[in-house]
Design a protein around this motif. Structure first.
Motif, PDB file in Angstrom:
ATOM      1  N   SER A  25      -6.150  -3.054  -9.317  1.00 51.27           N
ATOM      2  CA  SER A  25      -6.554  -2.354  -8.099  1.00 51.27           C
ATOM      3  C   SER A  25      -6.907  -3.357  -7.009  1.00 51.27           C
ATOM      4  CB  SER A  25      -7.733  -1.419  -8.384  1.00 51.27           C
ATOM      5  OG  SER A  25      -8.846  -2.159  -8.831  1.00 51.27           O
TER       6      SER A  25
ATOM      7  N   THR B  13      -8.046  -3.284  -2.409  1.00 54.54           N
ATOM      8  CA  THR B  13      -8.272  -2.534  -1.186  1.00 54.54           C
ATOM      9  C   THR B  13      -7.237  -2.994  -0.171  1.00 54.54           C
ATOM     10  OG1 THR B  13     -10.633  -2.363  -1.642  1.00 54.54           O
ATOM     11  CG2 THR B  13      -9.941  -2.014   0.639  1.00 54.54           C
ATOM     12  N   CYS B  14      -6.524  -2.066   0.418  1.00 59.75           N
ATOM     13  CA  CYS B  14      -5.499  -2.402   1.400  1.00 59.75           C
ATOM     14  C   CYS B  14      -6.164  -3.040   2.619  1.00 59.75           C
ATOM     15  CB  CYS B  14      -4.727  -1.158   1.820  1.00 59.75           C
ATOM     16  SG  CYS B  14      -3.520  -1.479   3.143  1.00 59.75           S
TER      17      CYS B  14
ATOM     18  N   CYS C  43       0.843  -1.188   0.000  1.00 59.10           N
ATOM     19  CA  CYS C  43       0.000   0.000   0.000  1.00 59.10           C
ATOM     20  C   CYS C  43       0.880   1.242   0.000  1.00 59.10           C
ATOM     21  CB  CYS C  43      -0.901   0.002   1.229  1.00 59.10           C
ATOM     22  SG  CYS C  43      -1.947   1.474   1.347  1.00 59.10           S
TER      23      CYS C  43
ATOM     24  N   GLY D 143      -7.549   0.030   4.584  1.00 59.83           N
ATOM     25  CA  GLY D 143      -8.842   0.095   3.903  1.00 59.83           C
ATOM     26  C   GLY D 143      -8.899   1.019   2.708  1.00 59.83           C
ATOM     27  N   ASN D 144      -7.772   1.641   2.342  1.00 58.79           N
ATOM     28  CA  ASN D 144      -7.756   2.543   1.192  1.00 58.79           C
ATOM     29  C   ASN D 144      -7.794   1.773  -0.125  1.00 58.79           C
ATOM     30  OD1 ASN D 144      -7.682   4.835   2.747  1.00 58.79           O
ATOM     31  ND2 ASN D 144      -5.467   5.090   2.602  1.00 58.79           N
ATOM     32  N   ALA D 145      -8.437   2.357  -1.118  1.00 60.49           N
ATOM     33  CA  ALA D 145      -8.435   1.795  -2.463  1.00 60.49           C
ATOM     34  C   ALA D 145      -7.100   2.138  -3.118  1.00 60.49           C
ATOM     35  CB  ALA D 145      -9.584   2.368  -3.278  1.00 60.49           C
TER      36      ALA D 145
END
Length: 87
Positions: free
Chosen positions: A51, A53-54, A23, A58-60
């Protein structure tokens, strides 16, 4: 070329593939299976990316995908979306 007749041997179940990812926001490093990644293939380098989601923050996350990454992700069973340009 040879042709087999009769029942075909059962295909072996593919081993689960794990992809290493990181991330850029929280700097966490982790492994994701094919279900945790998405691949979009567009008409250019700018529109071809993967892509996820971490799992830590939780970030994209969206990263560019060159030909080699597209090949690896596709072979590993990552869901692929083909982008088409609007006319």
């Amino acid at each position: 070329m040879s042709v087999m007749s009769g029942p075909y041997p059962a295909a072996a179940a593919p081993e689960a593939v794990l992809f290493k990812a990181a991330c850029p926001d929280c700097r966490a490093r982790f492994e994701l299976d094919a279900g945790g990644l998405r691949l979009a293939i567009g008409g250019s380098r700018r529109t071809t990316f993967y892509s996820f989601t971490c799992p830590e923050c939780g970030n994209a996350v969206r990263k560019p995908a060159g030909e080699r990454i597209v090949e690896l992700l596709t072979r590993g069973g990552v869901r692929t979306l083909r982008l088409h340009s609007a006319l």
